[in-house]
Scaffold this active site. Sequence first.
Site, mmCIF file in Angstrom:
data_model
loop_
_atom_site.group_PDB
_atom_site.id
_atom_site.type_symbol
_atom_site.label_atom_id
_atom_site.label_comp_id
_atom_site.label_asym_id
_atom_site.label_seq_id
_atom_site.Cartn_x
_atom_site.Cartn_y
_atom_site.Cartn_z
ATOM 1 N N THR A 66 0.831 -1.209 0.000
ATOM 2 C CA THR A 66 0.000 0.000 0.000
ATOM 3 C C THR A 66 0.865 1.258 0.000
ATOM 4 O OG1 THR A 66 -1.655 -1.232 1.248
ATOM 5 C CG2 THR A 66 -1.859 1.167 1.277
ATOM 6 N N THR A 90 1.303 -3.241 9.879
ATOM 7 C CA THR A 90 1.360 -4.659 9.519
ATOM 8 C C THR A 90 1.681 -5.495 10.748
ATOM 9 O OG1 THR A 90 2.625 -6.389 8.374
ATOM 10 C CG2 THR A 90 3.775 -4.344 8.684
ATOM 11 N N ASP A 97 3.316 -8.069 10.451
ATOM 12 C CA ASP A 97 4.608 -8.698 10.125
ATOM 13 C C ASP A 97 5.804 -7.911 10.671
ATOM 14 O OD1 ASP A 97 2.961 -10.377 8.665
ATOM 15 O OD2 ASP A 97 3.403 -9.403 6.750
ATOM 16 N N MET A 145 2.399 -16.337 11.060
ATOM 17 C CA MET A 145 2.494 -15.450 9.886
ATOM 18 C C MET A 145 3.766 -14.611 9.954
ATOM 19 S SD MET A 145 -1.303 -14.051 9.110
ATOM 20 C CE MET A 145 -2.462 -15.004 8.114
ATOM 21 N N ARG A 169 5.057 -13.297 6.700
ATOM 22 C CA ARG A 169 5.564 -13.235 5.324
ATOM 23 C C ARG A 169 7.064 -13.591 5.287
ATOM 24 N NH1 ARG A 169 1.414 -11.651 1.465
ATOM 25 N NH2 ARG A 169 0.900 -9.667 2.415
#
Length: 333
Positions: free
Chosen positions: A119, A139, A141, A183, A185
């Site tokens: 984004t 995020t 992440d 999670m 990524r």
Amino acid sequence: MRLGVLTGGGDCPGLNAVIRAVVRSAANAEKPIEILGIEDGFGALVADGEIRTLSLSHVRGILSRGGTILGTTNRGDPFHYPVKQDDGSTIYQDLSHRCLERMQEHAMDGLIVIGGDGTLKIAHDLAQKGAKVIGVPKTIDNDLEATAYTFGFDSAVNVAVEALDRLKTTAESHDRMMIMEVMGRYAGWIALHAGIAGGAHAILIPEIPYDLVPLKAHLKRRRKRGANHHLIVVAEGALPRGGEHSYNTDIEASKGAMRRLGGAAERLARELAPLEIETRTLVLGHLQRGGSPTYRDRLLGTAFGAHAMELAQNGAWGQMVCLDGIRFTDVPM
Ligand code: F6P
């Protein structure tokens, strides 16, 4: 002054705290500022979606709410926008000019974009085309450069730690090895923080491809010392040395969207099968993204939102708010 605000990419706890801080800062500003909420990421700008004034009543009570009251998507990149054709097929077009046109139609002086790497890349590219934008990093992440933390991360880690605590009791009772996939990524922050805080016996992160030989030796040593159970945290992006990331092959990646990681825990369970330890795997998945933000994420989101509004009032377009150690500051997007 009139400012648009949108949330893009995956949702995460703390987004509503930012939106609330933006609206409240506008209400408290010396000169009036109107905040326009843009629905579903950049989608509403491109496809004439809903854009509505956000007043104090709209943000009342949302500080503790997960998700985003504006909606979000990770499929609406205006530079590669999916356009359905009459024959049912989809073509991808650069409709980024629509964002600038719509901002003009609504007399927006600027745009506050709350999002992760994808984004904020779009926001940056729109800025190159002349849009006045300010970025707010989000995020679970925690994988964005130039900010020590992103909001959402702390909430995700807390969920993962609680899950580990719960898995531990079953692992102990059944003499099992539990492998939990989290999670993150291509970053191992969630795995590392949750693994350490949850007392995991091994933590596998993408930044350090793992080697099965020392891992197996470590687990054997533990067994020899009398340990009856093992907890392993594996990041979804973890990979064996010389090997590949594990992707969820059941899911077609649509154009413009990132490939979805998945299966790291199952793969590891297969790799460790020769040890003959009864093993179960768990993919924690979207539980890490949902629910109420922790106090830290509420603070971070609120401070980021307030700082973004200071930047807008000072005309500091093209900046991204960030946490530089312990100071809230900003960097060029
Ligand atoms: O970036 C946030 C994140 O939750 C990643 O940790 C994960 O790989 C991905 O998004 C999942 O995306 P989706 O919600 O599209 O399945």
